[in-house]
Design an enzyme around this catalytic site. Structure first.
Site, PDB file in Angstrom:
ATOM      1  N   HIS A  54      42.317  -8.387   3.330  1.00  0.00           N
ATOM      2  CA  HIS A  54      42.610  -9.472   2.263  1.00  0.00           C
ATOM      3  C   HIS A  54      42.381  -9.347   1.033  1.00  0.00           C
ATOM      4  O   HIS A  54      41.464  -8.544   0.820  1.00  0.00           O
ATOM      5  CB  HIS A  54      42.269 -10.914   3.058  1.00  0.00           C
ATOM      6  N   HIS A  56      40.351 -11.009  -1.315  1.00  0.00           N
ATOM      7  CA  HIS A  56      39.012 -11.624  -1.838  1.00  0.00           C
ATOM      8  C   HIS A  56      38.155 -10.350  -2.473  1.00  0.00           C
ATOM      9  O   HIS A  56      38.123  -9.475  -1.997  1.00  0.00           O
ATOM     10  CB  HIS A  56      38.145 -12.237  -1.022  1.00  0.00           C
ATOM     11  N   ASP A  58      35.018  -9.774  -2.691  1.00  0.00           N
ATOM     12  CA  ASP A  58      33.968  -9.182  -1.948  1.00  0.00           C
ATOM     13  C   ASP A  58      34.536  -8.263  -1.089  1.00  0.00           C
ATOM     14  O   ASP A  58      33.820  -7.792  -0.083  1.00  0.00           O
ATOM     15  CB  ASP A  58      33.149 -10.111  -1.354  1.00  0.00           C
ATOM     16  N   HIS A  59      35.739  -7.968  -0.698  1.00  0.00           N
ATOM     17  CA  HIS A  59      36.383  -6.986   0.138  1.00  0.00           C
ATOM     18  C   HIS A  59      37.302  -6.119  -0.488  1.00  0.00           C
ATOM     19  O   HIS A  59      37.428  -5.081  -0.014  1.00  0.00           O
ATOM     20  CB  HIS A  59      37.387  -7.910   1.047  1.00  0.00           C
ATOM     21  N   HIS A 112      42.558 -17.798   6.528  1.00  0.00           N
ATOM     22  CA  HIS A 112      41.488 -17.845   5.651  1.00  0.00           C
ATOM     23  C   HIS A 112      42.132 -17.604   4.325  1.00  0.00           C
ATOM     24  O   HIS A 112      42.086 -18.115   3.280  1.00  0.00           O
ATOM     25  CB  HIS A 112      40.553 -16.574   6.039  1.00  0.00           C
ATOM     26  N   ASP A 131      37.689 -11.697   7.356  1.00  0.00           N
ATOM     27  CA  ASP A 131      37.192 -12.849   7.471  1.00  0.00           C
ATOM     28  C   ASP A 131      38.235 -13.988   8.138  1.00  0.00           C
ATOM     29  O   ASP A 131      38.186 -15.015   8.182  1.00  0.00           O
ATOM     30  CB  ASP A 131      36.982 -13.583   6.015  1.00  0.00           C
ATOM     31  N   HIS A 169      31.395 -10.335   7.531  1.00  0.00           N
ATOM     32  CA  HIS A 169      30.123 -10.807   7.343  1.00  0.00           C
ATOM     33  C   HIS A 169      29.225 -10.942   8.633  1.00  0.00           C
ATOM     34  O   HIS A 169      29.562 -11.069   9.731  1.00  0.00           O
ATOM     35  CB  HIS A 169      30.194 -12.186   6.725  1.00  0.00           C
TER      36      HIS A 169
END
Ligand code: ZN
Length: 255
Positions: A54, A56, A58-59, A112, A131, A169
């Site tokens: 996805h 985001h 942090d990915h 999400h 996530d 995570h």
């Protein structure tokens, strides 16, 4: 297929994959490039594939740098093509994508985010759930409805018991503290939490988990379980309403 955990930021996991038969090397959700690059150099590997669950940051934050350095192919959701820079292979629900001798099936798992996908490597029985599905939890609903997320989780819940689950995570222990409040009589959950506590005390990852373990212990996969329903005062309620209530309680949980 070999899977190597690369910790990033405070509690993210990036995964480096190698298909031994072909020598292809992939990475899943590289939120930053440096730790991935260090791992590749240590092993003398070069990247061929970058898989993204996805959009985001942090990915995907390290994807552009790794793509440029290795000329790797970026594989992600067609629905996120407008917000994943450098997407080369755009996939949707039910598509299959080849990685060396391995084939991954794509699940669209909105909730999400609206474009979130999961990769299930069939022969290796290995799931990268981003996530969406966490160990003992699920992602927050930033762009989707409870009904969408419940449906997404049901599609992942239906995978084989032995499927190893690699999520985005290390949230297992805090997720589990919440899980115990809504499924207090679940013996398998109590056992899993003892295991998790022992791992975390030694600073070890709790990942991978398995689909079978999550089906038995993760309250967000158990919204249709009579024990969970009774514990939150919703016996006999529609599963999607129970799921929405679980997610609402988790959003406000301070454990
Ligand atoms: Zn996310």
């Amino acid at each position: 297929m070999e899977v190597i955990l690369v910790p990033a930021f405070a509690d993210n996991y990036i995964y480096v994959l190698r298909d031994a038969a072909s020598g292809k090397v992939g990475v899943v959700d590289p939120g930053e490039a440096a730790p991935v690059q260090a791992e590749l150099e240590r092993r003398g590997w070069s990247l061929t594939h970058i898989f993204l669950t996805h959009h985001h940051d942090d990915h995907i934050g390290g994807a552009a740098e790794l793509k440029a350095r290795h000329r790797a192919s970026v594989v992600g959701a067609r629905a996120d093509a407008h917000r994943i820079p450098g997407l080369d292979v755009a996939l949707g629900d039910g598509d299959r994508t080849v990685f060396g001798e391995q084939t991954a099936r794509v699940f669209a798992v909105p909730g999400h985010t609206s474009g979130h996908i999961a990769f299930w490597f069939e022969a290796a029985e290995t799931l990268f759930s981003g996530d969406t599905l966490f160990s003992l939890g699920c992602g927050r609903l930033f762009e989707g409805t409870p009904a969408q997320m419940w449906e997404s989780l049901q599609s992942l819940r239906a995978l084989t018991d032995q499927t190893r689950v690699y999520c985005g995570h290390e949230y297992t222990q805090s997720n589990g503290r919440f899980a115990l409040t809504v499924d207090p009589a679940n013996a398998a959950l109590h056992r899993r939490m003892e295991e998790v506590a022992a791992l975390r005390e030694r600073n070890q990852p709790t990942i991978p988990t398995t689909v079978g373990m999550e089906r038995r212990t993760n309250p967000f996969l158990r919204a249709d379980d009579p024990g969970v329903q009774a514990a939150i005062g919703m016996a006999g309620a529609p599963a999607v309403e129970v799921f929405a209530e679980l997610r609402r309680r988790k959003d406000h949980f301070r454990g």
